[in-house]
Design an enzyme around this catalytic site. Structure first.
Site, short mmCIF file in Angstrom:
data_model
loop_
_atom_site.label_atom_id
_atom_site.label_comp_id
_atom_site.label_asym_id
_atom_site.label_seq_id
_atom_site.Cartn_x
_atom_site.Cartn_y
_atom_site.Cartn_z
N ASN A 1 0.87 -1.18 0.00
CA ASN A 1 0.00 0.00 0.00
C ASN A 1 0.91 1.24 0.00
O ASN A 1 1.46 1.60 1.03
CB ASN A 1 -0.88 -0.04 1.26
N TRP A 2 1.05 1.84 -1.16
CA TRP A 2 1.97 2.97 -1.29
C TRP A 2 1.44 4.24 -0.61
O TRP A 2 2.16 5.23 -0.47
CB TRP A 2 2.24 3.27 -2.77
N LYS A 3 0.17 4.23 -0.26
CA LYS A 3 -0.48 5.43 0.30
C LYS A 3 -0.25 6.63 -0.63
O LYS A 3 -0.13 6.43 -1.84
CB LYS A 3 0.01 5.68 1.74
N HIS B 1 -9.76 1.46 4.89
CA HIS B 1 -8.48 1.65 5.59
C HIS B 1 -8.70 2.59 6.78
O HIS B 1 -9.47 3.55 6.68
CB HIS B 1 -7.42 2.21 4.64
N GLU C 1 -7.03 4.93 7.94
CA GLU C 1 -6.77 6.35 7.68
C GLU C 1 -8.01 7.01 7.07
O GLU C 1 -8.33 8.16 7.36
CB GLU C 1 -5.54 6.50 6.77
N GLU D 1 -5.61 -4.59 10.67
CA GLU D 1 -4.57 -3.57 10.87
C GLU D 1 -4.87 -2.80 12.16
O GLU D 1 -5.68 -1.86 12.16
CB GLU D 1 -4.57 -2.59 9.69
N GLY E 1 2.22 2.53 10.82
CA GLY E 1 3.18 3.61 10.65
C GLY E 1 3.85 4.03 11.94
O GLY E 1 4.51 5.07 11.99
N SER F 1 3.13 -1.79 10.38
CA SER F 1 4.59 -1.76 10.61
C SER F 1 5.27 -3.10 10.34
O SER F 1 6.26 -3.42 11.00
CB SER F 1 4.90 -1.27 12.03
N GLY G 1 2.68 -1.05 4.33
CA GLY G 1 2.73 0.37 4.00
C GLY G 1 4.16 0.82 3.75
O GLY G 1 4.73 0.61 2.69
N GLY G 2 4.77 1.44 4.77
CA GLY G 2 6.10 2.04 4.62
C GLY G 2 7.12 1.12 3.96
O GLY G 2 7.87 1.55 3.07
P1 PGA Z 1 2.58 0.50 7.69
O1 PGA Z 1 1.15 0.70 6.99
O2 PGA Z 1 3.15 -0.81 7.18
O3 PGA Z 1 3.39 1.69 7.24
O4 PGA Z 1 2.34 0.48 9.15
C1 PGA Z 1 0.28 -0.39 6.81
C2 PGA Z 1 -1.02 0.10 6.23
O5 PGA Z 1 -1.50 1.16 6.63
O6 PGA Z 1 -1.60 -0.55 5.33
#
Ligand code: PGA
Length: 258
Positions: free
Chosen positions: A14-16, A102, A104, A174, A180, A218, A239-240
């Site tokens: 997930n590149w966000k 998600h 967010e 998640e 993050g 994470s 994500g990251g």
């Molecule tokens: P993260 O993000 O690996 O940076 O914690 C995961 C996500 O939000 O899908």
């Protein structure tokens, strides 16, 4: 998707809201080179760029077994919905996947579990495979509310039990406190919630045995092996670490050998 693929591990990047045309190129080149056919017999791998880069991703990955998708989809099929992107448009761009709900989006945009269910319906109707995200906040966990919060997030999905073919709907657990933050749920904490999700959706009429439940929050190359060794963890939503080619490829390797 074939029935026998239903529990094949799946790792999704997930590149966000990150990337540029220029910065994406070396990342895509590294994924194309590093995720070879032999590795991909043991794991499915997908990336979710921001909408404007879907065409670029399709040009780079189109001839490979790697797949791609979007980070959100409209709750409407088509029409006067300025700024929205429909499931059919995503299919048009070769997308196979879309994340919905998600944390967010739930937190920043007030997306509700009911809206998430409608988006899942739109995605399934268009032939996309939705990845529905659920998870509790730190306050929820500390008050012992993890299961009740997740049960409430899953509840509107119950009416979808007969819509999806086995393997079409993917879940992602998640924990909000792990996204993050560098703080990962322990494999045992994650396993307990994954088993709860599988049981809850089985009780709602889903084919629990065929359901893939990804862990996200994470995940790094170092933490992936222990997480993927858990019986109810069927891959990761990354994500990251998905923006760092070596790290992401190492996570995919862990899933393939889990
Ligand atoms: P993260 O993000 O690996 O940076 O914690 C995961 C996500 O939000 O899908």
């Amino acid at each position: 998707m074939q029935r026998q693929d239903a529990r094949k591990p799946l790792v999704v990047g997930n590149w966000k809201m990150n990337g540029t045309l220029g910065a994406n190129e070396p990342l895509l080149a590294a994924l194309r080179a590093g995720l070879d056919a032999a590795l991909l017999t043991g794991v499915e791998v997908a990336v979710l760029p921001p909408y404007p880069y879907l065409a670029q991703v399709s040009a780079w990955l189109g001839e490979t077994p790697l797949s791609w998708g979007a980070q959100d989809v409209a709750a409407y099929a088509e029409g006067a919905y300025t700024g929205e992107v429909s499931a059919a448009m995503l299919r048009d761009l070769g997308c196979r996947w879309v994340t919905v709900g998600h944390s967010e989006r739930r937190a920043l945009l007030g997306e509700t579990s009911e809206q998430v269910a409608v988006k899942i319906e739109q995605a399934l109707k268009a032939g996309l495979q939705p990845i529905a995200c659920v998870g509790e906040t730190l306050a929820d966990r500390e008050q012992g509310l993890t299961e009740s919060v997740i049960a409430a997030q899953l509840a509107p999905l119950a009416r979808l039990a007969c819509v999806g073919m086995p393997g079409q709907l993917v879940l992602a657990y998640e924990p909000v406190w792990a996204i993050g933050t560098g703080r990962t749920a322990s494999p045992e904490q994650a396993q307990a919630v994954h088993a709860f999700i599988r049981a809850a959706l089985s009780a709602a009429g889903f084919d629990g045995a065929a359901l893939r439940i990804l862990y996200g929050g994470s995940v790094k190359a170092a933490s992936a092996p222990a997480l993927f060794a858990m019986p109810d963890i069927n891959g990761g939503l990354i994500g990251g670490a998905s923006l760092v080619a070596d790290e992401f490829i190492a996570i995919c390797r862990s899933a393939a050998s889990a």
